[in-house]
Design a protein around this motif. Sequence first.
Motif, PDB file in Angstrom:
ATOM      1  N   ASP A  84       0.648  -1.286  -0.179  1.00 38.14           N
ATOM      2  CA  ASP A  84       0.154   0.303  -0.116  1.00 38.14           C
ATOM      3  C   ASP A  84       0.949   1.437   0.149  1.00 38.14           C
ATOM      4  O   ASP A  84       1.742   1.647   0.886  1.00 38.14           O
ATOM      5  CB  ASP A  84      -0.994  -0.049   1.697  1.00 38.14           C
ATOM      6  CG  ASP A  84      -2.264   1.173   0.677  1.00 38.14           C
ATOM      7  OD1 ASP A  84      -2.148   2.145   0.333  1.00 38.14           O
ATOM      8  OD2 ASP A  84      -2.645   0.752   1.978  1.00 38.14           O
ATOM      9  N   VAL A 138       0.669   4.401  -0.218  1.00 35.63           N
ATOM     10  CA  VAL A 138       0.111   6.059  -0.184  1.00 35.63           C
ATOM     11  C   VAL A 138       0.007   5.721   1.309  1.00 35.63           C
ATOM     12  O   VAL A 138       0.874   6.626   2.224  1.00 35.63           O
ATOM     13  CB  VAL A 138      -1.391   6.245  -0.446  1.00 35.63           C
ATOM     14  CG1 VAL A 138      -1.751   7.737  -0.038  1.00 35.63           C
ATOM     15  CG2 VAL A 138      -2.191   5.954  -2.145  1.00 35.63           C
ATOM     16  N   ASN A 139      -0.142   4.339   1.839  1.00 35.21           N
ATOM     17  CA  ASN A 139      -0.491   4.478   3.588  1.00 35.21           C
ATOM     18  C   ASN A 139       0.677   3.444   3.947  1.00 35.21           C
ATOM     19  O   ASN A 139       0.566   4.108   5.439  1.00 35.21           O
ATOM     20  CB  ASN A 139      -1.589   3.231   3.781  1.00 35.21           C
ATOM     21  CG  ASN A 139      -2.467   4.283   3.537  1.00 35.21           C
ATOM     22  OD1 ASN A 139      -2.664   5.695   3.809  1.00 35.21           O
ATOM     23  ND2 ASN A 139      -3.809   3.695   2.782  1.00 35.21           N
ATOM     24  N   ASP A 140       1.846   3.354   3.516  1.00 32.75           N
ATOM     25  CA  ASP A 140       3.567   2.559   3.673  1.00 32.75           C
ATOM     26  C   ASP A 140       3.613   4.010   4.672  1.00 32.75           C
ATOM     27  O   ASP A 140       3.886   4.323   4.176  1.00 32.75           O
ATOM     28  CB  ASP A 140       3.860   1.755   3.033  1.00 32.75           C
ATOM     29  CG  ASP A 140       5.138   1.136   3.471  1.00 32.75           C
ATOM     30  OD1 ASP A 140       5.385   1.171   4.793  1.00 32.75           O
ATOM     31  OD2 ASP A 140       5.600   0.054   2.562  1.00 32.75           O
ATOM     32  N   PRO A 141       3.805   3.543   5.782  1.00 32.59           N
ATOM     33  CA  PRO A 141       5.259   4.340   7.112  1.00 32.59           C
ATOM     34  C   PRO A 141       6.340   4.853   5.882  1.00 32.59           C
ATOM     35  O   PRO A 141       6.702   5.255   6.991  1.00 32.59           O
ATOM     36  CB  PRO A 141       4.260   4.327   8.388  1.00 32.59           C
ATOM     37  CG  PRO A 141       4.073   2.383   8.126  1.00 32.59           C
ATOM     38  CD  PRO A 141       3.411   2.027   6.210  1.00 32.59           C
ATOM     39  N   THR A 151       3.600  11.591  -5.108  1.00 34.10           N
ATOM     40  CA  THR A 151       2.217  11.042  -4.657  1.00 34.10           C
ATOM     41  C   THR A 151       1.311  11.383  -5.706  1.00 34.10           C
ATOM     42  O   THR A 151      -0.047  10.308  -5.879  1.00 34.10           O
ATOM     43  CB  THR A 151       1.891  11.474  -3.599  1.00 34.10           C
ATOM     44  OG1 THR A 151       3.337  11.244  -3.213  1.00 34.10           O
ATOM     45  CG2 THR A 151       0.847  10.676  -2.936  1.00 34.10           C
ATOM     46  N   GLU A 172      -3.607  -4.828  -4.122  1.00 35.34           N
ATOM     47  CA  GLU A 172      -2.825  -4.541  -2.641  1.00 35.34           C
ATOM     48  C   GLU A 172      -2.266  -5.683  -3.338  1.00 35.34           C
ATOM     49  O   GLU A 172      -3.735  -6.298  -3.700  1.00 35.34           O
ATOM     50  CB  GLU A 172      -3.728  -4.631  -1.282  1.00 35.34           C
ATOM     51  CG  GLU A 172      -3.823  -3.160  -0.525  1.00 35.34           C
ATOM     52  CD  GLU A 172      -3.940  -2.979   0.438  1.00 35.34           C
ATOM     53  OE1 GLU A 172      -3.849  -4.374   1.244  1.00 35.34           O
ATOM     54  OE2 GLU A 172      -4.877  -2.100   1.119  1.00 35.34           O
TER      55      GLU A 172
END
Length: 650
Positions: free
Chosen positions: A161, A163-166, A175, A208
């Motif tokens: 993921d 966009v949301n991968d820390p 982005t 995903e």
Amino acid sequence: MAERDGSHGSAGEVIARLLHLLATEAPGEAFDRLAEAVESGPPTAERDELLVAVGRAGRVRELLDHRKRREKETHALFETARDLASLRDVDEVLEAIVRRARQLLGTDATYLALRDPGAGEVYMRTTLGTVTRAIESVRQPLGSGVGGRIIATGEPFATADYVNDPRLQRDRAVTDAVVEDGIVSMVGVPLRIGDQVVGALFVANRYERAFDRSEVALLSSLADHASVVIENSRLFEHAEATARRLRGANEVLAHQGRALERAGAAHEQLMPLALRRADVGELVEAVAGMLGAVVAAVGVDGRVLASSGEGPLPDDLPAPEPGAVGAHEARPGTWTVPVRAGAESFGHLVLVTGEPPEARLAGPDVRTLERAAQTAALLLLMDRQVSMAEQQVRGELVDDLLADREPDWRAFERRVRRSGGIDLRAPHTVAVVSADGVGRRALLHAAAELAARHGGLATEHAARVVLLLPDTDPAAAARQLPAELGRAVGVPVTAGVAGVARSAREVRDRHREAHRCLRLLLALGRVGEGAGTEDLGVLGLVLDGTSPKQLRTLLAESVAPLERYDEEHHTLLLPTLEGWFATGQNPRAAARLLQVHPNTVYQRLDRIDSVLGHRRWREPDGALTMHVALQLRRVLDHVPVEELLPTTSG
């Protein structure tokens, strides 16, 4: 086989079913259904053995599936290696690698990004499967995004993921491009050349997805092939650049060799030209042939003395910079070199190669051009010396003719016939010239060259340069002499002209007239002009028929009273009167010229009426007389009245 009603049939039927599934490469779901059917039977030792058999068959199926996939991957890597040997274009090979990565991993998109060392950024080199243009032009800092992270760390990286991968540091513009293209998951591996990471190869999906190690390994193998392509491209470009430099060096050496041969031949040709005193035209023709170019000899006045060579001569021939020494490229393909003997300039040579700007004149050719300029200076100097010797013999005759004491005409005519250098019975225009800021010798040289072109002569008499020009219109001479001589010596030249003289006696009279015109021009501030008596307007007409007594009377009745009044009362009546005439008898314009109030001008004009005792000087006849008187007063400040008038009678 009976799988209905929860029965699985006999052990033989189950084994037969397993073999059929393996033979037909059935999907895993079929093995799962068979296992469920066996397991639904009564628990017996046979059932347990059949379940073990079904499990082992499923494992065999997975091994066969894995081997088939590996064979497919190996074949793809083999095809990629073949591309390295068969494809010559780097972009074609990289596109083939990107295309196979997408096919083998079954992803939506594939990218190959490279590092830009100069900008410190990562940019997209090749993309496949994108649906928007924004992602194709992505540039991001090292460490940012998946590609930037891989190149910065040198390690593979995968995310389900994006966009949301820390773990990721994301650039906003990148982005936005990823989201616009619909990308969700991606995995990438580094491109290495030695120990240096130069880029990244990664694949992406619009959903995903987790990527396993075998997929990362396959992607790494393809990345290794891409690295080989990039390194080979760099080495090939380096080899090509080296080859180009070597070819250029060989061409330069060959060019230099040919130039040295020409330089040797030039030396052998230039010396005989100097020894036999060839003219400048022969020299220019020889140099043009030596260097294979267009060559022109240009005089100090910008006039082309001679030219030779195949091809046109530019209209705007460049000249060397003041004080230039040696040849230099004035503009691409055009060279100039001064022709100078000591401190004296004879002009310059211009060489036009007609070659492209990058083809410069070789060093030996430059020296040949400089040697040709030296030879030209020697030839021109010898020509000048001969000409000056001839001019001197004839100049002595003219100097005797123009002396204050009238010559013995019979003896003088005998000397003229013996010299054979001048025929004073032909019509001649006489000119007397002067120039400030340049020596008389330089002016005399320029005048001698100009006179020689017209078949005349120039000499120096009474600190002035005198020209005798046969068959020349006096008005044309008055126009041309200041312009041509001014270009030659570089300062304004003033010329008094008279003519036409058809005998030695008339030459003597025309000389005095021309000398008087020159002094009048200088006295009137008309430096840099040429004129005869008829060109001086009313002033010339007045002087032509006026005696000294009449002149003094005119001044005594006009400007002399005003001059005395200014001296006694410290006023400015005369300057005001001159300003009034200079502005067309306009008081307000005169006030602006004199930088005073208009009322001041009106008051001074009234004062002039009072001093003179009349207002007739304001009327047309009186104004003309007053204006001429003011000009005569200015002239007499420089020229005595006895020299100003053509006769001294009266």
